[in-house]
Design a protein around this motif. Sequence first.
Motif, PDB file in Angstrom:
ATOM      1  N   ARG A 367       0.827  -1.206   0.000  1.00 12.28           N
ATOM      2  CA  ARG A 367       0.000   0.000   0.000  1.00 12.28           C
ATOM      3  C   ARG A 367       0.862   1.258   0.000  1.00 12.28           C
ATOM      4  N   ALA A 368       1.997   1.199   0.688  1.00 17.06           N
ATOM      5  CA  ALA A 368       2.897   2.351   0.706  1.00 17.06           C
ATOM      6  C   ALA A 368       3.418   2.647  -0.697  1.00 17.06           C
ATOM      7  N   ARG A 369       3.817   1.618  -1.421  1.00 19.87           N
ATOM      8  CA  ARG A 369       4.322   1.819  -2.785  1.00 19.87           C
ATOM      9  C   ARG A 369       3.202   2.307  -3.713  1.00 19.87           C
ATOM     10  N   GLU A 370       2.006   1.826  -3.493  1.00 21.10           N
ATOM     11  CA  GLU A 370       0.869   2.275  -4.309  1.00 21.10           C
ATOM     12  C   GLU A 370       0.583   3.743  -4.058  1.00 21.10           C
ATOM     13  N   ARG A 371       0.602   4.166  -2.787  1.00 22.84           N
ATOM     14  CA  ARG A 371       0.351   5.565  -2.450  1.00 22.84           C
ATOM     15  C   ARG A 371       1.483   6.458  -2.948  1.00 22.84           C
ATOM     16  N   LEU A 372       2.682   5.917  -2.992  1.00 20.93           N
ATOM     17  CA  LEU A 372       3.835   6.665  -3.475  1.00 20.93           C
ATOM     18  C   LEU A 372       3.644   7.076  -4.931  1.00 20.93           C
ATOM     19  N   GLU A 373       3.045   6.216  -5.718  1.00 17.61           N
ATOM     20  CA  GLU A 373       2.818   6.524  -7.132  1.00 17.61           C
ATOM     21  C   GLU A 373       1.764   7.607  -7.318  1.00 17.61           C
ATOM     22  N   GLN A 374       0.896   7.787  -6.326  1.00 15.48           N
ATOM     23  CA  GLN A 374      -0.176   8.777  -6.428  1.00 15.48           C
ATOM     24  C   GLN A 374       0.219  10.138  -5.860  1.00 15.48           C
ATOM     25  N   ALA A 375       1.398  10.235  -5.259  1.00 15.93           N
ATOM     26  CA  ALA A 375       1.782  11.442  -4.538  1.00 15.93           C
ATOM     27  C   ALA A 375       2.076  12.595  -5.491  1.00 15.93           C
ATOM     28  N   ASP A 376       1.700  13.797  -5.062  1.00 17.74           N
ATOM     29  CA  ASP A 376       2.122  15.013  -5.760  1.00 17.74           C
ATOM     30  C   ASP A 376       3.509  15.443  -5.285  1.00 17.74           C
ATOM     31  N   LEU A 377       3.771  15.251  -3.999  1.00 13.37           N
ATOM     32  CA  LEU A 377       5.066  15.600  -3.406  1.00 13.37           C
ATOM     33  C   LEU A 377       5.475  14.481  -2.459  1.00 13.37           C
ATOM     34  N   ILE A 378       6.707  14.020  -2.618  1.00 20.04           N
ATOM     35  CA  ILE A 378       7.231  12.933  -1.786  1.00 20.04           C
ATOM     36  C   ILE A 378       8.225  13.510  -0.794  1.00 20.04           C
ATOM     37  N   LEU A 379       7.988  13.238   0.494  1.00 21.93           N
ATOM     38  CA  LEU A 379       8.967  13.548   1.532  1.00 21.93           C
ATOM     39  C   LEU A 379       9.734  12.261   1.818  1.00 21.93           C
ATOM     40  N   ALA A 380      10.902  12.129   1.217  1.00 14.90           N
ATOM     41  CA  ALA A 380      11.722  10.929   1.378  1.00 14.90           C
ATOM     42  C   ALA A 380      12.608  11.104   2.603  1.00 14.90           C
ATOM     43  N   MET A 381      12.487  10.180   3.584  1.00 15.64           N
ATOM     44  CA  MET A 381      13.200  10.315   4.848  1.00 15.64           C
ATOM     45  C   MET A 381      14.226   9.207   5.012  1.00 15.64           C
ATOM     46  N   LEU A 382      15.389   9.614   5.502  1.00 17.11           N
ATOM     47  CA  LEU A 382      16.449   8.672   5.846  1.00 17.11           C
ATOM     48  C   LEU A 382      16.996   9.024   7.214  1.00 17.11           C
ATOM     49  N   ASP A 383      17.540   8.011   7.875  1.00 14.91           N
ATOM     50  CA  ASP A 383      18.229   8.208   9.148  1.00 14.91           C
ATOM     51  C   ASP A 383      19.625   8.744   8.840  1.00 14.91           C
TER      52      ASP A 383
END
Length: 538
Positions: A367-383
């Motif tokens: 579901r996360a990957r599916e929602r990622l494709e629908q995003a207008d803006l992605i906040l990509a987070m890393l440690d």
Amino acid sequence: MYPKAPNDGRESLSTLLGVPRSGRGVLPRLEATQAGRAGGVASCKSMWRGLWTLAAQAARGPRRLCTRRSSGALAPGSGATIFALSSGQGRCGVAVIRTSGPASSQALRILTAPRDLPPARHASLRLLSDPRSGEPLDRALVLWFPGPKSFTGEDCVEFHVHGGPAVVSGVLQALGSVPGLRPAEAGEFTRRAFAHGKLNLTEVEGLADLIHAETEAQRRQALRQLDGELGHLCRGWAETLTKALAHVEAYIDFGEDDNLEEGVLEQADIEVRALQVALGAHLRDARRGQRLRSGAHVVVTGPPNAGKSSLVNLLSRKPVSIVSPEPGTTRDVLETPVDLAGFPVLLSDTAGLREGVGPVEQEGVRRARERLEQADLILAMLDASDLASPSSCNFLATVVASVGAQSHSDSSQRLLLVLNKSDLLSTEGPGPGPDMPPHLLLSCVTGEGLDGLLEALREELAAVCGDPSTGPPLLTRARHQHHLQGCLDALGHYKQSKDLALAAEALRVARGHLTRLTGGGGTEEILDIIFRDFCVGK
């Protein structure tokens, strides 16, 4: 350019001017009123300029009012006088009750008897009494707005009473006892304003958006539309098409006499090409206005334990997601509407991207990957303290690299890379290397870097949603996009037409789409959909 079409009585310039066409159109009647042919070509040119002046005048303001009145905008029983509470429900300092319709003055006289009507558009203090029992209801400010200088264009009255439930209920019941008055339906005041030419349909939609605006950007955009910017733009385009249609129809009527100014059709082609460019630019930008109205989709994603849930809680200023040091805590998509830097946003917290250890977490990752494709803006987070881990490297190589490459090719999807846990860098790991993509440092624990992130979000959301303070008016509804696309398609048919009659018909279709966009010729079903979202009393 075009073959001359036979004069077969088809609708033409004479129809545009409201003159019945017979034979070769209006030319014989015009010749009959002149002293022979002494003027020659010059007199015909003068005649043509006069015809165009009439056509231009017919396309301007007066047509606007008539079009709306014939659009079926008034609801059934519109001759009645309506009343409703126009301010919010519940206890308040002042409540506003308004009426609209021919019996408004009678209602005001009955409730304030034996006093006469107050001066128009001036607040007057009056004692309101129940017309059935004579019992005092409240001492209130009343305002009398005789039509057409009112919001609806009809006679209107406003009662500014004390906001207690008993007072409001008593005044509403008293109004209901006045002959000719009935409670208003949702959006009926605004619908009457539309029917009487006080607002066009795009302005009505702007008013609805202003009532529902929750962020600064939505308020600015709604105000611009309520001020008529989109309507003015569409009317300007419609006038351009009217002029081009007049040129084409004149050539059909008078072209065989060689009495027209040179380059009539070429001028029409130039105007149509310029309009096609303008329409194309607005249509390419259409999604921005719809995002501004309904909210941009921002998805927070990254490997497990990067701090995604902490960031969602920080941005939404409430505990939306459970925060735990255990990897894989979030297993479903959690969404919350947020006002980010003045823009409306649907913020989504997603499961950490990894190979799930169980079926539930695997479904969450899917579901996360599916929602990622629908995003207008992605906040990509890393440690930030764990950039060398396999999960971080895999995330950089798959999500960040692929979306970043698409962003450079004007993709609609944008990305911000956020390195969280910057407070741990000095003690537990080296800083980001020089090969790291553009990023922002943040600590969800201390809040350091949050201001920079909010500023970056504001810039990205302005690109995604459009800046309502500058630039041309945005298209905020699918209806706007539909009619502009229909207009552009019709102009495409105009360019492809080899026959003048078909070219003229394509221009009529294109102009019809622009007219319907601002409210002319709209069907009752479309108007019902637009007005049903208004509250009672507006």
